[in-house]
Design an enzyme around this catalytic site. Sequence first.
Site, PDB file in Angstrom:
ATOM      1  N   CYS A 132       6.354  -7.041   7.326  1.00  0.00           N
ATOM      2  CA  CYS A 132       7.444  -6.498   8.147  1.00  0.00           C
ATOM      3  C   CYS A 132       8.009  -7.634   8.975  1.00  0.00           C
ATOM      4  O   CYS A 132       7.270  -8.494   9.439  1.00  0.00           O
ATOM      5  CB  CYS A 132       6.911  -5.390   9.065  1.00  0.00           C
ATOM      6  SG  CYS A 132       8.216  -4.506   9.943  1.00  0.00           S
ATOM      7  N   CYS A 171       3.328   8.660   1.621  1.00  0.00           N
ATOM      8  CA  CYS A 171       3.815   7.686   2.591  1.00  0.00           C
ATOM      9  C   CYS A 171       4.122   6.402   1.820  1.00  0.00           C
ATOM     10  O   CYS A 171       3.225   5.761   1.282  1.00  0.00           O
ATOM     11  CB  CYS A 171       2.745   7.483   3.655  1.00  0.00           C
ATOM     12  SG  CYS A 171       3.223   6.327   4.930  1.00  0.00           S
ATOM     13  N   CYS A 184       5.736  -5.027  16.072  1.00  0.00           N
ATOM     14  CA  CYS A 184       5.325  -4.046  17.076  1.00  0.00           C
ATOM     15  C   CYS A 184       3.853  -4.311  17.377  1.00  0.00           C
ATOM     16  O   CYS A 184       3.055  -4.502  16.474  1.00  0.00           O
ATOM     17  CB  CYS A 184       5.553  -2.629  16.564  1.00  0.00           C
ATOM     18  SG  CYS A 184       7.279  -2.361  16.107  1.00  0.00           S
ATOM     19  N   GLY A 189       6.542  -1.855   6.412  1.00  0.00           N
ATOM     20  CA  GLY A 189       7.904  -2.355   6.443  1.00  0.00           C
ATOM     21  C   GLY A 189       8.885  -1.502   7.213  1.00  0.00           C
ATOM     22  O   GLY A 189       8.599  -0.363   7.581  1.00  0.00           O
ATOM     23  N   SER A 217      10.947   5.585  15.864  1.00  0.00           N
ATOM     24  CA  SER A 217       9.733   5.151  16.552  1.00  0.00           C
ATOM     25  C   SER A 217      10.097   4.747  17.972  1.00  0.00           C
ATOM     26  O   SER A 217      10.371   3.596  18.250  1.00  0.00           O
ATOM     27  CB  SER A 217       9.124   3.957  15.806  1.00  0.00           C
ATOM     28  OG  SER A 217       8.683   4.373  14.539  1.00  0.00           O
ATOM     29  N   CYS A 228      -1.594   5.854  10.126  1.00  0.00           N
ATOM     30  CA  CYS A 228      -0.397   5.169  10.622  1.00  0.00           C
ATOM     31  C   CYS A 228      -0.768   3.851  11.256  1.00  0.00           C
ATOM     32  O   CYS A 228      -1.636   3.798  12.123  1.00  0.00           O
ATOM     33  CB  CYS A 228       0.279   5.973  11.720  1.00  0.00           C
ATOM     34  SG  CYS A 228       0.781   7.602  11.254  1.00  0.00           S
ATOM     35  N   SER A 248      11.706   6.621   8.542  1.00  0.00           N
ATOM     36  CA  SER A 248      11.325   6.256   9.907  1.00  0.00           C
ATOM     37  C   SER A 248      11.794   4.837  10.213  1.00  0.00           C
ATOM     38  O   SER A 248      11.552   3.919   9.435  1.00  0.00           O
ATOM     39  CB  SER A 248       9.801   6.336  10.048  1.00  0.00           C
ATOM     40  OG  SER A 248       9.397   5.838  11.314  1.00  0.00           O
ATOM     41  N   CYS A 296       0.857  -2.304  15.838  1.00  0.00           N
ATOM     42  CA  CYS A 296       0.904  -2.002  14.400  1.00  0.00           C
ATOM     43  C   CYS A 296       0.269  -3.126  13.586  1.00  0.00           C
ATOM     44  O   CYS A 296       0.633  -4.289  13.745  1.00  0.00           O
ATOM     45  CB  CYS A 296       2.348  -1.790  13.978  1.00  0.00           C
ATOM     46  SG  CYS A 296       2.556  -1.618  12.193  1.00  0.00           S
ATOM     47  N   GLU A 327       0.815  -1.216   0.000  1.00  0.00           N
ATOM     48  CA  GLU A 327       0.000   0.000   0.000  1.00  0.00           C
ATOM     49  C   GLU A 327       0.848   1.265   0.000  1.00  0.00           C
ATOM     50  O   GLU A 327       1.984   1.264   0.436  1.00  0.00           O
ATOM     51  CB  GLU A 327      -0.917   0.007   1.233  1.00  0.00           C
ATOM     52  CG  GLU A 327      -1.962  -1.085   1.149  1.00  0.00           C
ATOM     53  CD  GLU A 327      -2.909  -1.119   2.345  1.00  0.00           C
ATOM     54  OE1 GLU A 327      -4.113  -1.305   2.121  1.00  0.00           O
ATOM     55  OE2 GLU A 327      -2.463  -0.965   3.490  1.00  0.00           O
TER      56      GLU A 327
HETATM   57  N1  SAH Z   1       8.672   0.532  10.264  1.00  0.00           N
HETATM   58  C1  SAH Z   1       8.960   1.903  10.428  1.00  0.00           C
HETATM   59  C2  SAH Z   1       8.131   2.826   9.561  1.00  0.00           C
HETATM   60  C3  SAH Z   1       6.668   2.483   9.348  1.00  0.00           C
HETATM   61  S1  SAH Z   1       5.505   2.781  10.611  1.00  0.00           S
HETATM   62  C4  SAH Z   1       8.807   2.281  11.877  1.00  0.00           C
HETATM   63  O1  SAH Z   1       8.303   1.489  12.649  1.00  0.00           O
HETATM   64  O2  SAH Z   1       9.234   3.368  12.224  1.00  0.00           O
HETATM   65  C5  SAH Z   1       5.236   4.551  10.712  1.00  0.00           C
HETATM   66  C6  SAH Z   1       4.860   4.995  12.144  1.00  0.00           C
HETATM   67  O3  SAH Z   1       3.523   4.604  12.501  1.00  0.00           O
HETATM   68  C7  SAH Z   1       5.761   4.372  13.177  1.00  0.00           C
HETATM   69  O4  SAH Z   1       6.171   5.332  14.128  1.00  0.00           O
HETATM   70  C8  SAH Z   1       4.863   3.352  13.797  1.00  0.00           C
HETATM   71  O5  SAH Z   1       5.310   2.975  15.056  1.00  0.00           O
HETATM   72  C9  SAH Z   1       3.554   4.063  13.809  1.00  0.00           C
HETATM   73  N2  SAH Z   1       2.397   3.179  14.041  1.00  0.00           N
HETATM   74  C10 SAH Z   1       2.313   1.854  13.817  1.00  0.00           C
HETATM   75  N3  SAH Z   1       1.098   1.383  14.171  1.00  0.00           N
HETATM   76  C11 SAH Z   1       0.379   2.442  14.606  1.00  0.00           C
HETATM   77  C12 SAH Z   1      -0.975   2.589  15.062  1.00  0.00           C
HETATM   78  N4  SAH Z   1      -1.805   1.570  15.121  1.00  0.00           N
HETATM   79  N5  SAH Z   1      -1.376   3.837  15.426  1.00  0.00           N
HETATM   80  C13 SAH Z   1      -0.533   4.887  15.327  1.00  0.00           C
HETATM   81  N6  SAH Z   1       0.740   4.798  14.895  1.00  0.00           N
HETATM   82  C14 SAH Z   1       1.201   3.588  14.534  1.00  0.00           C
HETATM   83 FE1  SF4 Z   2       7.151  -2.970  11.276  1.00  0.00          FE
HETATM   84 FE2  SF4 Z   2       7.161  -0.311  11.787  1.00  0.00          FE
HETATM   85 FE3  SF4 Z   2       4.906  -1.767  12.099  1.00  0.00          FE
HETATM   86 FE4  SF4 Z   2       6.947  -2.083  13.802  1.00  0.00          FE
HETATM   87  S1  SF4 Z   2       5.714  -0.203  13.503  1.00  0.00           S
HETATM   88  S2  SF4 Z   2       5.756  -3.733  12.857  1.00  0.00           S
HETATM   89  S3  SF4 Z   2       8.717  -1.832  12.453  1.00  0.00           S
HETATM   90  S4  SF4 Z   2       6.001  -1.390  10.183  1.00  0.00           S
END
Ligand code: SAH
Ligand code: SF4
Length: 401
Positions: A143, A136, A147, A198, A252, A374, A230, A150, A123
């Site tokens: 990934c 974005c 996390c 990713g 992050s 996000c 990021s 996420c 996406e």
């Molecule tokens: N993998 C990288 C970049 C992609 S995520 C990273 O983790 O930094 C982009 C941002 O969205 C990151 O800061 C991530 O932690 C945040 N994010 C992930 N899931 C989320 C959610 N459910 N609500 C808000 N932010 C979230």
């Molecule tokens: Fe992967 Fe970023 Fe999501 Fe963590 S927040 S699972 S590193 S995409």
Amino acid sequence: MSADTTLMPIPGPVDPVPVPRAAPAREDGRVELVGLSREQIRAALEAAGLEPRQAKLRAKQLWHWIYNRGVTDFALMTDIAKTQQPWLAERFSIERPGVVEAQVSTDGTRKWLLKTHDGHDFEMVFIPDTDRGTLCVSSQVGCTLNCRFCHTGTMRLVRNLEPHEIVGQVMLARDALGEWPSQPEGRMLTNIVMMGMGEPLYNFDNVRDALKIVMDGDGLGLSKRRITLSTSGVVPMMARAGEEIGVNLAVSLHAVTKEIRDEIVPLNRKYGIEELLQACADYPGANNARRITFEYVMLKDKNDSDEHARELVRLIRHYRLPAKVNLIPFNPWPGAEYECSTPERIRAFSNIVFEAGISAPVRTPRGRDIDAACGQLKTAAEKRSRAELDRQAEEKLRALG
Ligand code: SAH
Ligand code: SF4
């Protein structure tokens, strides 16, 4: 680990990390030209049989058509001989990723579901604002990290995106916005964030090669100051990101204690908060004019207390970080085990950081109605239980050493 994930070392002073299998060659045997440097295009033309002098000239022309004019058909390249156009088309591809679906949110945010040539969905999201527009971009299908807040983290890691698939997202957005030929002024697409699906630093070479092309002044021409990468904290790759790519860094962070960060960003068990913040302090190019962004997702009763805010300030000061904090209201997804902090709590947290002289804006969620916000990105992957996800996370971490 799933059957199609193998252990492979990433170049550089890092230990082996689980990376997905490489992208297969195109079924039609054609070579992708998008994502190659000028020199690589020239070499590819020579390898296909062109005389060295002709290869050099054609590489220059192709570069112009691909990146300045945005054409996806060799037949439109009017300064290339009519007889040579089909010869190129048989051997090379300048196609975009496939578009499966394009959606528009009530707030103007657009999301595209894209498909690789070998059938994997990923996406990309475009977020228009009054004075700018941010794309974005995804770096992987799925990934390797899990996390817990996420949605992408619940996906199986399928594979790394190739340079042409990363640059291809930017080009596709330009198509959709009608922004060809490339021009420096008046664009809607002004900024890029590597914040889609990713972990970009686990696909370092492809992300670097792609961003070099995006930043090329004779090509897509986006300044490195308008690109942000990021990372969830892949410490050993951060210095190289600064040296070899040189874009803005976002980290992050999401928690200020080992216990909580271990839980919500499992990579913390490998690269802890101190190590991560030291790598930020050492990040080449970070200064007061170019601050590091710390992303902090606001999870109710998890990481959102006044004490956490004060500890965040202490850490930023301790490491003397040129920092700003981006507070992200948690975006829910089906099956998520967290809730978003209340607006009052987020405001109180923001005020503590702000009063310490550190900018701490709250990010307005965009595109929630189309799951474009996000952490909401996720494509066709089978549903799995929390227990299975935890088990997978453990396996992935064990593989990390
Ligand atoms: N993998 C990288 C970049 C992609 S995520 C990273 O983790 O930094 C982009 C941002 O969205 C990151 O800061 C991530 O932690 C945040 N994010 C992930 N899931 C989320 C959610 N459910 N609500 C808000 N932010 C979230
Ligand atoms: Fe992967 Fe970023 Fe999501 Fe963590 S927040 S699972 S590193 S995409």
